[in-house]
Enzyme design. Structure first.
Site, PDB file in Angstrom:
ATOM      1  CG  HIS A   1       9.819 -32.489  78.670  1.00 20.92           C
ATOM      2  ND1 HIS A   1      10.503 -32.630  77.486  1.00 20.92           N
ATOM      3  CD2 HIS A   1       8.703 -33.236  78.558  1.00 20.92           C
ATOM      4  CE1 HIS A   1       9.808 -33.407  76.691  1.00 20.92           C
ATOM      5  NE2 HIS A   1       8.708 -33.786  77.317  1.00 20.92           N
TER       6      HIS A   1
ATOM      7  CB  SER B   1       7.785 -35.053  74.418  1.00 18.16           C
ATOM      8  OG  SER B   1       7.086 -35.169  75.617  1.00 18.16           O
TER       9      SER B   1
ATOM     10  CG  ASN C   1       0.145 -34.100  72.880  1.00 27.49           C
ATOM     11  OD1 ASN C   1       0.107 -35.279  73.176  1.00 27.49           O
ATOM     12  ND2 ASN C   1       1.244 -33.380  72.997  1.00 27.49           N
TER      13      ASN C   1
ATOM     14  CG  ASP D   1      12.956 -30.894  76.132  1.00 24.52           C
ATOM     15  OD1 ASP D   1      12.410 -30.333  77.090  1.00 24.52           O
ATOM     16  OD2 ASP D   1      12.412 -31.798  75.483  1.00 24.52           O
TER      17      ASP D   1
ATOM     18  CB  VAL E   1      11.774 -34.617  60.921  1.00 27.91           C
ATOM     19  CG1 VAL E   1      12.315 -33.253  60.527  1.00 27.91           C
ATOM     20  CG2 VAL E   1      10.265 -34.574  61.046  1.00 27.91           C
TER      21      VAL E   1
END
Lengths: 175, 257
Positions: B79, B223, B163, B41, B176
Site C-alpha cells: 500500500h 487512502s 471508510n 504507511d 489536518v
C-alpha cells in the site's frame, strides 16, 4: 442463533452486491486472522485457516482500518498466497473491508473476483453489522461463563450505543 | 466501487467567496522541488514509478517499547508503495520519506503511528501522508497534540478518512487535511466538500497505482485520494515555500472543482 449464520448471511449479501466468486470473514485472534465463515467452491478448506495480519491486502485492511479494492492482482502472486493455494487459483480482484465498531477492528470481510462495480461504502456498513454481531456474540459467550453481572451490564449498555451509532451511519448514508 | 463519503462530492460545490487564485498561480511550473513528503504507511519498495526514497525508518513496538530502525526497507503490504507512486507522479521532484508503521503485529499500531508522526516532524518534513487512522480514545489526546504541533510548525498532515462514517483520529481534526475519494482520474482533480469533517475529494476510485514487483494494479480506497492531495500540497509548496496549512487549505479550496 449462531454467529456463523449471521456471518454467512453477510457474506451472501456482499457476494450478491459485488457479483464475487467467493467471500469470507476472518476474525482477529491476537496477531493472526482466523477464517470464521466463507462462501464459494473452496469454502470448507478456508474455514479455520490462520494468516498473520502482516500479510496480504486483508492484513492491510485490518491494520490500517481502510477498505481497499484491487481489481487486477493476478500479476502479483504474493497476494494472499496461502488463501490462493486453498482456493486453487490466484484471484484477479480482491476487496477487503475491515470489520469495525466504534472502538476496535475485529476482523475483515474479503471478496474475491468481483464481477461488477459495487459500493465500498455499502460493504463497509455491512462489515459494521458483522462486527457488531461478533461483539454481541462474544458478550453472550461471556454471559454463559462466570462473568460478573455488573460487567455484562456495562458491556450490553455499550452495545446499545453501538447500535445507535449504526443507525446514525445508515441515516447519514441515506440522507 | 465507491468508498465511504464519496457521495458527498455528488453535490455541487457552494462557494460564497471566490478568491483570485488559479491553478496556474498555485502550482504552474512546479514539480515539488525541495519539498519533503513522508509516507506513513506500510513502507515503500523500490519501484520505477516511485524513484528515489530520500530516507526510511521502520517503527515497531514490542512489549510496549517503540523501536526505530533507520535504513532501507520493503513494503510489507504494497500500500505504501502505491501511495508513494501517486505522490511522485504529481510532484516528480519532491523528496520522499518512508515511515513504516504497519507491520507484523497489530497491538502496537497506535504507538507506532504516534512515533511515526513524531519522527516525520523531527525530520522537518513539509507534508505527511497518512492513510491510516485509529478509533482508540486513548490516542486522542496525543494525536491531537501532535496534529496541532504539526499545524503550528507548518507541516501539513493529509489524512484519509475512514471508510465508515464513524469517528477516527486524526482525520477528524480540523488541523489536518481530511480526504475521501471522488469520481475522476485526473491526478490534479481536487474537490471541496461543503459538509466537513471530510474537507477534500481527490481521485481514488479505480485508479492505476504502482505495486511492489514493478507493475501496477487498479485500486480503490480513500487512502489513494489522500496521496493525490499530498502530491498537490507538495507541488504548491514547491512553488510557494513556507505556506501554512491554513493557506494550503485556502488554495486547495479556491482551485477545487
Amino acid at each position: 442463533m449462531s454467529l456463523d449464520l449471521l456471518l454467512d448471511s453477510v457474506i451472501a449479501t456482499a457476494q450478491h452486491l459485488t457479483g464475487s466468486s467467493a467471500g469470507s470473514v476472518a476474525l482477529l485472534d491476537g496477531d493472526e486472522l482466523v477464517f470464521r465463515a466463507a462462501s464459494g467452491p473452496k469454502a470448507a478448506a478456508i474455514i479455520g485457516l490462520r494468516l498473520p495480519v502482516g500479510r496480504g491486502i486483508a492484513g492491510y485492511a485490518v491494520s490500517s482500518g481502510q477498505a481497499v479494492a484491487l481489481d487486477d492482482v493476478s500479476a502479483d502472486p504474493r497476494f494472499a498466497r496461502d488463501l490462493a493455494e486453498s482456493l486453487g487459483h490466484v484471484p484477479h480482484g480482491i476487496v477487503a473491508v475491515p470489520l469495525d465498531t466504534d472502538d476496535e477492528v475485529v476482523g475483515v470481510l474479503e471478496l474475491l473476483d468481483p464481477a461488477g462495480s459495487a459500493a465500498l461504502d455499502v460493504l463497509s456498513l455491512l462489515a459494521r453489522q458483522a462486527a457488531l454481531a461478533v461483539v454481541l456474540a462474544r458478550s453472550f459467550d461471556a454471559l454463559a461463563g462466570d462473568t460478573e453481572a455488573a460487567a455484562l451490564a456495562v458491556e450490553l449498555s455499550r452495545l446499545g450505543t453501538r447500535e445507535r451509532a449504526l443507525l446514525r451511519a445508515f441515516l447519514d448514508y441515506a440522507g | 466501487m465507491r468508498p465511504a463519503w464519496s457521495w458527498q462530492f455528488d453535490k455541487p460545490a457552494v462557494r460564497d467567496v471566490t478568491l483570485p487564485i488559479t491553478r496556474e498561480w498555485a502550482w504552474g511550473g512546479s514539480s515539488g522541488d525541495d519539498v519533503k513528503v513522508a509516507v506513513i504507511d506500510s513502507g515503500i519498495s523500490a519501484h520505477p514509478a516511485v524513484g528515489p526514497v530520500a530516507g526510511s525508518v521502520a517503527i515497531s513496538v514490542a512489549h510496549g517499547r517503540v523501536q526505530l530502525d533507520e535504513g532501507p526497507h520493503d513494503d510489507l503490504f504494497g500500500h505504501g508503495t502505491a501511495c508513494a507512486g501517486i505522490i511522485r507522479r504529481i510532484a516528480p521532484s519532491c523528496e520522499l520519506y518512508s515511515v513504516r508503521v504497519l507491520g507484523a503485529t497489530l497491538s502496537g499500531t497506535g504507538a507506532a503511528l504516534l512515533a511515526g508522526v513524531r519522527w516525520a516532524l523531527d525530520a522537518g518534513v513539509d507534508v505527511v501522508n497518512l492513510s491510516l487512522s485509529t478509533k482508540r480514545r486513548e490516542h486522542f489526546a496525543a494525536l491531537h497534540e501532535l496534529a496541532d504541533h504539526a499545524y503550528f510548525g507548518n507541516t501539513v498532515i493529509v489524512a484519509a478518512v475512514n471508510n465508515t462514517p464513524a469517528i477516527s483520529y486524526p482525520a477528524e481534526f480540523s488541523s489536518v487535511l481530511s480526504v475521501a475519494a471522488c469520481a475522476g482520474d485526473d491526478p490534479f482533480l481536487v474537490r471541496y466538500n461543503p459538509s466537513p469533517p471530510v474537507e477534500f475529494g481527490a481521485p481514488g476510485i479505480g485508479i492505476k497505482v504502482a505495486w511492489p514487483g514493478g507493475g501496477t494494479v487498479t485500486a480503490t480506497g480513500n487512502s489513494f485520494a489522500a496521496a493525490h492531495v499530498s502530491g498537490l500540497a507538495a507541488l504548491i509548496l514547491g512553488k510557494h515555500p513556507g505556506l501554512t496549512p491554513f493557506q494550503l487549505k485556502t488554495i486547495l479550496h479556491a482551485v477545487a472543482c
